[in-house]
Design a protein around this motif. Structure first.
Motif, PDB file in Angstrom:
ATOM      1  N   ILE A 198       0.831  -1.208   0.000  1.00  0.00           N
ATOM      2  CA  ILE A 198       0.000   0.000   0.000  1.00  0.00           C
ATOM      3  C   ILE A 198       0.863   1.254   0.000  1.00  0.00           C
ATOM      4  CG2 ILE A 198      -1.573   1.350   1.464  1.00  0.00           C
ATOM      5  CD1 ILE A 198      -2.841  -1.324   2.278  1.00  0.00           C
ATOM      6  N   GLY A 199       2.046   1.160   0.645  1.00  0.00           N
ATOM      7  CA  GLY A 199       2.947   2.311   0.657  1.00  0.00           C
ATOM      8  C   GLY A 199       3.499   2.684   2.015  1.00  0.00           C
ATOM      9  N   PHE A 200       3.151   1.924   3.059  1.00  0.00           N
ATOM     10  CA  PHE A 200       3.655   2.233   4.394  1.00  0.00           C
ATOM     11  C   PHE A 200       5.080   1.712   4.567  1.00  0.00           C
ATOM     12  CE2 PHE A 200      -0.981   2.209   5.349  1.00  0.00           C
ATOM     13  CZ  PHE A 200      -1.074   3.497   5.857  1.00  0.00           C
ATOM     14  N   SER A 201       5.912   2.507   5.220  1.00  0.00           N
ATOM     15  CA  SER A 201       7.261   2.063   5.556  1.00  0.00           C
ATOM     16  C   SER A 201       7.190   1.086   6.725  1.00  0.00           C
ATOM     17  CB  SER A 201       8.130   3.262   5.944  1.00  0.00           C
ATOM     18  OG  SER A 201       7.646   3.848   7.149  1.00  0.00           O
ATOM     19  N   TYR A 202       8.299   0.390   6.981  1.00  0.00           N
ATOM     20  CA  TYR A 202       8.327  -0.536   8.114  1.00  0.00           C
ATOM     21  C   TYR A 202       8.096   0.207   9.430  1.00  0.00           C
ATOM     22  CZ  TYR A 202      10.106  -4.242   5.057  1.00  0.00           C
ATOM     23  OH  TYR A 202      10.237  -5.185   4.069  1.00  0.00           O
ATOM     24  N   ALA A 203       8.676   1.404   9.537  1.00  0.00           N
ATOM     25  CA  ALA A 203       8.514   2.179  10.772  1.00  0.00           C
ATOM     26  C   ALA A 203       7.055   2.567  10.985  1.00  0.00           C
ATOM     27  CB  ALA A 203       9.392   3.423  10.727  1.00  0.00           C
ATOM     28  N   LYS A 204       6.380   2.946   9.911  1.00  0.00           N
ATOM     29  CA  LYS A 204       4.976   3.348  10.051  1.00  0.00           C
ATOM     30  C   LYS A 204       4.076   2.142  10.310  1.00  0.00           C
ATOM     31  CE  LYS A 204       5.165   7.729   7.629  1.00  0.00           C
ATOM     32  NZ  LYS A 204       4.606   8.593   6.566  1.00  0.00           N
ATOM     33  N   ILE A 205       4.431   1.009   9.749  1.00  0.00           N
ATOM     34  CA  ILE A 205       3.661  -0.205  10.041  1.00  0.00           C
ATOM     35  C   ILE A 205       3.764  -0.539  11.527  1.00  0.00           C
ATOM     36  CG2 ILE A 205       3.557  -2.703   9.660  1.00  0.00           C
ATOM     37  CD1 ILE A 205       4.446  -2.137   6.753  1.00  0.00           C
ATOM     38  N   ALA A 206       4.977  -0.430  12.066  1.00  0.00           N
ATOM     39  CA  ALA A 206       5.164  -0.695  13.496  1.00  0.00           C
ATOM     40  C   ALA A 206       4.362   0.292  14.337  1.00  0.00           C
ATOM     41  CB  ALA A 206       6.648  -0.616  13.845  1.00  0.00           C
ATOM     42  N   ALA A 207       4.350   1.557  13.919  1.00  0.00           N
ATOM     43  CA  ALA A 207       3.599   2.574  14.660  1.00  0.00           C
ATOM     44  C   ALA A 207       2.099   2.320  14.572  1.00  0.00           C
ATOM     45  CB  ALA A 207       3.938   3.962  14.119  1.00  0.00           C
ATOM     46  N   LEU A 208       1.610   1.967  13.391  1.00  0.00           N
ATOM     47  CA  LEU A 208       0.179   1.707  13.217  1.00  0.00           C
ATOM     48  C   LEU A 208      -0.268   0.497  14.037  1.00  0.00           C
ATOM     49  CD1 LEU A 208      -0.161   2.340   9.378  1.00  0.00           C
ATOM     50  CD2 LEU A 208      -1.238   3.673  11.196  1.00  0.00           C
ATOM     51  N   ARG A 209       0.553  -0.526  14.059  1.00  0.00           N
ATOM     52  CA  ARG A 209       0.192  -1.719  14.834  1.00  0.00           C
ATOM     53  C   ARG A 209       0.228  -1.433  16.335  1.00  0.00           C
ATOM     54  NH1 ARG A 209       2.958  -6.668  11.302  1.00  0.00           N
ATOM     55  NH2 ARG A 209       1.182  -6.865   9.863  1.00  0.00           N
ATOM     56  N   ASP A 210       1.194  -0.637  16.755  1.00  0.00           N
ATOM     57  CA  ASP A 210       1.240  -0.265  18.165  1.00  0.00           C
ATOM     58  C   ASP A 210       0.018   0.577  18.528  1.00  0.00           C
ATOM     59  OD1 ASP A 210       2.689  -0.258  20.705  1.00  0.00           O
ATOM     60  OD2 ASP A 210       2.926   1.888  20.358  1.00  0.00           O
ATOM     61  N   LEU A 211      -0.370   1.464  17.624  1.00  0.00           N
ATOM     62  CA  LEU A 211      -1.574   2.270  17.840  1.00  0.00           C
ATOM     63  C   LEU A 211      -2.800   1.374  17.966  1.00  0.00           C
ATOM     64  CD1 LEU A 211      -3.299   4.867  17.830  1.00  0.00           C
ATOM     65  CD2 LEU A 211      -3.194   4.797  15.318  1.00  0.00           C
ATOM     66  N   ALA A 212      -2.935   0.420  17.059  1.00  0.00           N
ATOM     67  CA  ALA A 212      -4.090  -0.479  17.092  1.00  0.00           C
ATOM     68  C   ALA A 212      -4.136  -1.264  18.403  1.00  0.00           C
ATOM     69  CB  ALA A 212      -4.038  -1.431  15.899  1.00  0.00           C
ATOM     70  N   GLU A 213      -2.977  -1.781  18.818  1.00  0.00           N
ATOM     71  CA  GLU A 213      -2.925  -2.551  20.064  1.00  0.00           C
ATOM     72  C   GLU A 213      -3.298  -1.691  21.268  1.00  0.00           C
ATOM     73  OE1 GLU A 213       1.033  -4.033  20.066  1.00  0.00           O
ATOM     74  OE2 GLU A 213       0.600  -5.697  18.681  1.00  0.00           O
ATOM     75  N   LYS A 214      -2.797  -0.465  21.296  1.00  0.00           N
ATOM     76  CA  LYS A 214      -3.075   0.398  22.447  1.00  0.00           C
ATOM     77  C   LYS A 214      -4.514   0.913  22.442  1.00  0.00           C
ATOM     78  CE  LYS A 214       1.518   1.777  23.940  1.00  0.00           C
ATOM     79  NZ  LYS A 214       2.289   0.720  23.284  1.00  0.00           N
ATOM     80  N   CYS A 215      -5.132   0.983  21.275  1.00  0.00           N
ATOM     81  CA  CYS A 215      -6.560   1.312  21.233  1.00  0.00           C
ATOM     82  C   CYS A 215      -7.379   0.158  21.808  1.00  0.00           C
ATOM     83  CB  CYS A 215      -6.994   1.599  19.797  1.00  0.00           C
ATOM     84  SG  CYS A 215      -6.481   3.219  19.166  1.00  0.00           S
ATOM     85  N   ILE A 216      -7.019  -1.058  21.439  1.00  0.00           N
ATOM     86  CA  ILE A 216      -7.731  -2.233  21.942  1.00  0.00           C
ATOM     87  C   ILE A 216      -7.526  -2.381  23.449  1.00  0.00           C
ATOM     88  CG2 ILE A 216      -7.826  -4.761  21.844  1.00  0.00           C
ATOM     89  CD1 ILE A 216      -7.040  -4.502  18.851  1.00  0.00           C
ATOM     90  N   GLN A 217      -6.301  -2.110  23.911  1.00  0.00           N
ATOM     91  CA  GLN A 217      -5.988  -2.238  25.338  1.00  0.00           C
ATOM     92  C   GLN A 217      -6.605  -1.124  26.180  1.00  0.00           C
ATOM     93  OE1 GLN A 217      -1.731  -2.152  25.201  1.00  0.00           O
ATOM     94  NE2 GLN A 217      -1.546  -4.182  24.260  1.00  0.00           N
ATOM     95  N   GLY A 218      -7.001  -0.032  25.538  1.00  0.00           N
ATOM     96  CA  GLY A 218      -7.573   1.085  26.275  1.00  0.00           C
ATOM     97  C   GLY A 218      -6.566   2.137  26.686  1.00  0.00           C
ATOM     98  N   VAL A 219      -5.310   1.971  26.269  1.00  0.00           N
ATOM     99  CA  VAL A 219      -4.314   3.008  26.548  1.00  0.00           C
ATOM    100  C   VAL A 219      -4.710   4.291  25.827  1.00  0.00           C
ATOM    101  CG1 VAL A 219      -1.894   3.688  26.317  1.00  0.00           C
ATOM    102  CG2 VAL A 219      -2.484   1.312  26.885  1.00  0.00           C
ATOM    103  N   VAL A 220      -5.056   4.151  24.551  1.00  0.00           N
ATOM    104  CA  VAL A 220      -5.646   5.272  23.812  1.00  0.00           C
ATOM    105  C   VAL A 220      -7.125   5.314  24.169  1.00  0.00           C
ATOM    106  CG1 VAL A 220      -6.202   6.214  21.539  1.00  0.00           C
ATOM    107  CG2 VAL A 220      -3.994   5.104  21.928  1.00  0.00           C
TER     108      VAL A 220
END
Length: 251
Positions: free
Chosen positions: A94-116
């Motif tokens: 799609i066009g995401f760099s490895y760093a942005k993929i890591a950031a997006l996945r961390d964001l998704a996990e923290k949304c699910i966990q309730g940190v966000v």
């Protein structure tokens, strides 16, 4: 919602008339306050967009996000759970760099966990509490959260002092030779409370007016706080005290 923001703009104009004539004059030239927050945007979507835009031209980031929606979101923006299920190879295509993929996945996990916080929880938290929690996400700094506070939550008292446009707008609107340091801008901006988001929006507009040759000269000259000089004086005084204590200890 428009009425709410008209009211905020009107209240801010009355406040600035007594606290900052330069800002009040800028408001008169620009016209009505026009920051309308996207209250339907979820925190996950807002922050994922911000991550996608990091270090990319806006057009390129929008294209990547459009591909994310069409390819992986099944026509709508992916949920955190859906994003975590997308293979890395697809996100790279799609066009995401490895760093942005890591950031997006961390964001998704923290949304699910309730940190966000959820959208409903955000309404109950202060700006400082939101910044503290959301900056725990990889790749998300204070500026990113400040943009969310302003453009998604409509918080009226945010001053992103690290934003280049805000600092440059201040330099232009107030007739300064140099860009203000973030700490100096924060100190000066205390007079804008509780409408610092309004002031920030008008400083962005000041850059546009200057580009068009329509920015008026400042209504009065200002002097920014000499924070660096104060810090040096304090440091020098502390050094004097330490030296005096050492001399007394030798006696």
């Amino acid at each position: 919602m428009n009425d709410v923001h008209v009211d905020i703009g009107t209240a801010a104009r009355a406040h600035f008339a007594t606290t900052d004539v330069v800002m009040a004059r800028l408001m008169d030239v620009v016209g009505p306050y026009g920051l309308l927050p996207d209250l339907d945007c979820t925190p996950f979507r807002a922050l994922a967009r911000a991550i996608a835009h990091q270090q990319l031209h806006g057009t390129a980031a929008k294209s990547i996000l459009a591909r994310l929606v069409s390819t992986c979101g099944r026509g709508s923006f992916p949920t955190p759970q859906r994003l975590l299920a997308i293979p890395e190879s697809e996100l790279r295509a799609i066009g995401f760099s490895y760093a942005k993929i890591a950031a997006l996945r961390d964001l998704a996990e923290k949304c699910i966990q309730g940190v966000v916080p959820s959208r409903r929880e955000l309404e109950r938290l202060s700006d400082a509490e939101i910044i503290e929690r959301v900056t725990q996400v990889r790749g998300v700094g204070r500026w990113t959260v400040e943009m969310m506070l302003m453009f998604q939550l409509g918080r009226p008292d945010v001053l992103p002092v690290d934003d280049f446009g805000v600092r440059n707008g201040f330099r232009l609107a107030y007739g300064l030779k140099e860009m203000p340091a973030p700490r100096a801008l924060a100190a000066y901006g205390e007079r804008w409370r509780p409408y610092r988001s309004v002031a920030s929006w008008y400083l962005w507009r000041a850059v546009e007016l200057a580009r068009e040759g329509r920015l008026p000269p400042p209504a009065e000259k200002i002097r920014l706080p000499r924070l660096l000089r104060v810090r040096r004086k304090v440091a020098a005084r502390l050094e004097q005290l330490r030296t005096a204590r050492k001399k007394r200890a030798r006696k």
